[in-house]
Design an enzyme around this catalytic site. Structure first.
Site, PDB file in Angstrom:
ATOM      1  N   LYS A 292      39.634  37.040  44.784  1.00 45.26           N
ATOM      2  CA  LYS A 292      41.000  36.555  46.009  1.00 45.26           C
ATOM      3  C   LYS A 292      41.697  37.111  44.925  1.00 45.26           C
ATOM      4  O   LYS A 292      42.757  37.583  45.573  1.00 45.26           O
ATOM      5  CB  LYS A 292      40.836  35.078  46.490  1.00 45.26           C
ATOM      6  CG  LYS A 292      38.923  34.668  46.964  1.00 45.26           C
ATOM      7  CD  LYS A 292      39.651  33.701  47.697  1.00 45.26           C
ATOM      8  CE  LYS A 292      39.402  32.535  47.222  1.00 45.26           C
ATOM      9  NZ  LYS A 292      38.021  32.002  45.689  1.00 45.26           N
TER      10      LYS A 292
ATOM     11  N   ARG B  43      30.134  25.304  41.364  1.00 45.01           N
ATOM     12  CA  ARG B  43      31.687  25.538  42.482  1.00 45.01           C
ATOM     13  C   ARG B  43      31.314  26.892  43.364  1.00 45.01           C
ATOM     14  O   ARG B  43      31.245  26.680  44.377  1.00 45.01           O
ATOM     15  CB  ARG B  43      32.498  26.498  41.461  1.00 45.01           C
ATOM     16  CG  ARG B  43      33.367  25.991  40.640  1.00 45.01           C
ATOM     17  CD  ARG B  43      33.583  26.355  39.272  1.00 45.01           C
ATOM     18  NE  ARG B  43      34.470  27.291  39.386  1.00 45.01           N
ATOM     19  CZ  ARG B  43      35.178  28.755  38.874  1.00 45.01           C
ATOM     20  NH1 ARG B  43      34.520  28.474  37.254  1.00 45.01           N
ATOM     21  NH2 ARG B  43      35.191  29.676  39.057  1.00 45.01           N
TER      22      ARG B  43
ATOM     23  N   ARG C 112      34.000  36.790  32.918  1.00 39.76           N
ATOM     24  CA  ARG C 112      35.574  35.885  32.991  1.00 39.76           C
ATOM     25  C   ARG C 112      35.133  35.460  32.503  1.00 39.76           C
ATOM     26  O   ARG C 112      36.442  34.419  31.226  1.00 39.76           O
ATOM     27  CB  ARG C 112      35.983  35.877  34.576  1.00 39.76           C
ATOM     28  CG  ARG C 112      37.577  35.070  34.438  1.00 39.76           C
ATOM     29  CD  ARG C 112      38.419  35.070  36.261  1.00 39.76           C
ATOM     30  NE  ARG C 112      37.107  33.978  36.269  1.00 39.76           N
ATOM     31  CZ  ARG C 112      37.340  33.276  37.589  1.00 39.76           C
ATOM     32  NH1 ARG C 112      38.062  33.909  38.723  1.00 39.76           N
ATOM     33  NH2 ARG C 112      37.071  32.113  38.414  1.00 39.76           N
TER      34      ARG C 112
ATOM     35  N   ARG D  22      37.456  29.713  30.748  1.00 42.93           N
ATOM     36  CA  ARG D  22      38.506  28.910  32.105  1.00 42.93           C
ATOM     37  C   ARG D  22      37.567  27.426  31.611  1.00 42.93           C
ATOM     38  O   ARG D  22      36.239  27.714  31.381  1.00 42.93           O
ATOM     39  CB  ARG D  22      38.498  29.607  33.017  1.00 42.93           C
ATOM     40  CG  ARG D  22      39.862  30.359  33.672  1.00 42.93           C
ATOM     41  CD  ARG D  22      39.770  30.096  34.897  1.00 42.93           C
ATOM     42  NE  ARG D  22      38.799  29.026  35.459  1.00 42.93           N
ATOM     43  CZ  ARG D  22      39.216  29.766  37.143  1.00 42.93           C
ATOM     44  NH1 ARG D  22      39.878  30.673  37.947  1.00 42.93           N
ATOM     45  NH2 ARG D  22      38.493  29.333  37.967  1.00 42.93           N
TER      46      ARG D  22
ATOM     47  N   ARG E 277      40.160  24.791  52.048  1.00 43.52           N
ATOM     48  CA  ARG E 277      38.533  24.462  51.572  1.00 43.52           C
ATOM     49  C   ARG E 277      38.014  23.793  51.968  1.00 43.52           C
ATOM     50  O   ARG E 277      36.830  23.810  51.495  1.00 43.52           O
ATOM     51  CB  ARG E 277      38.556  24.895  49.844  1.00 43.52           C
ATOM     52  CG  ARG E 277      39.466  26.157  49.490  1.00 43.52           C
ATOM     53  CD  ARG E 277      39.189  26.125  47.894  1.00 43.52           C
ATOM     54  NE  ARG E 277      38.786  26.651  47.146  1.00 43.52           N
ATOM     55  CZ  ARG E 277      38.707  26.935  45.519  1.00 43.52           C
ATOM     56  NH1 ARG E 277      40.084  27.316  46.056  1.00 43.52           N
ATOM     57  NH2 ARG E 277      37.913  27.719  44.813  1.00 43.52           N
TER      58      ARG E 277
END
Ligand code: ADP
Length: 195
Positions: free
Chosen positions: A14, A145, A128, A134, A89
């Site tokens: 996204k 998640r 990632r 992160r 969301r």
């Protein structure tokens, strides 16, 4: 003038597509995830509140998220259109967005649903994690998640589909291929760079 949402699971791409589409369409891409991360990094009161939820892979409470988006959409640059990445969301957020739009006499043009299978999502998120580091990219948090997405966000697609707003796009393949697919579905709905 376009008002778009990008919905899809974590890792669907996204953020990447939002940035490219924002350039193509000349409208701001607004990512609640980016705004929260900025606030966490700068240790603002909002960031301090949001951090714990984010680190666990949970959603930040609707009250905080909704207030943030209402404020952001009131800025001048969002008047002519916007692309929301990662909002709404939850059902409560859908209702809030409806109310924000109704207050401004506006409506959504399209909801782009970006798809990718679970294996690919897990692979991308793990990749990632190595690059960006992160805090919410550890294997357990990634699983959480993905589960939270299935429980709370996937059902929103039906809500928007019932309104005839959903355009489904395959998120697998080269980044530029995916962008081209999205532009194609937007154009099929009469949304072009100058419209
Ligand atoms: P992802 O790559 O998982 O789609 P984002 O960068 O969009 O991640 O969001 C990261 C985190 O920020 C989420 O896991 C959540 O904690 C918080 N967040 C972002 N957008 C929202 C939202 N609309 N409602 C609640 N929490 C959000």
């Amino acid at each position: 003038m376009s008002r778009l949402l990008l919905i899809g699971p974590p890792g669907a791409g996204k953020g990447t597509q939002a940035a490219l589409l924002s350039q193509h369409l000349g409208i701001p891409a607004i990512s609640t995830g980016d705004i929260f991360r900025y606030n966490v990094k700068n240790q603002t009161p909002l960031g301090v509140e949001a951090k714990g939820f984010m680190d666990r892979g949970e959603y930040v409470p609707d009250s905080l998220t909704n207030a943030l988006v209402r404020d952001r959409l009131s800025h001048e640059d969002a008047k002519a259109g916007f692309l929301l990445d990662g909002y709404p969301r939850t059902i409560d957020q859908v209702n809030e967005l409806d109310s924000i739009l109704a207050d401004g006499g506006k409506r959504l043009d399209v909801v782009v649903q970006l798809t990718a299978d679970y294996e690919e999502l897990a692979r991308r998120l793990a990749g990632r994690a190595q690059i960006e580091g992160r805090a919410d990219d550890t294997p357990e948090v990634i699983r959480r998640r993905l589960d939270v997405y299935d429980e709370q966000t996937a059902p929103l697609i039906d809500v928007y589909a019932a309104r005839g707003l959903v355009a489904m796009v395959d998120g697998l393949g080269e980044i530029s291929e995916v962008t081209a697919r999205i532009i194609e579905v937007l154009e099929a709905r009469g949304l072009t760079a100058d419209a």
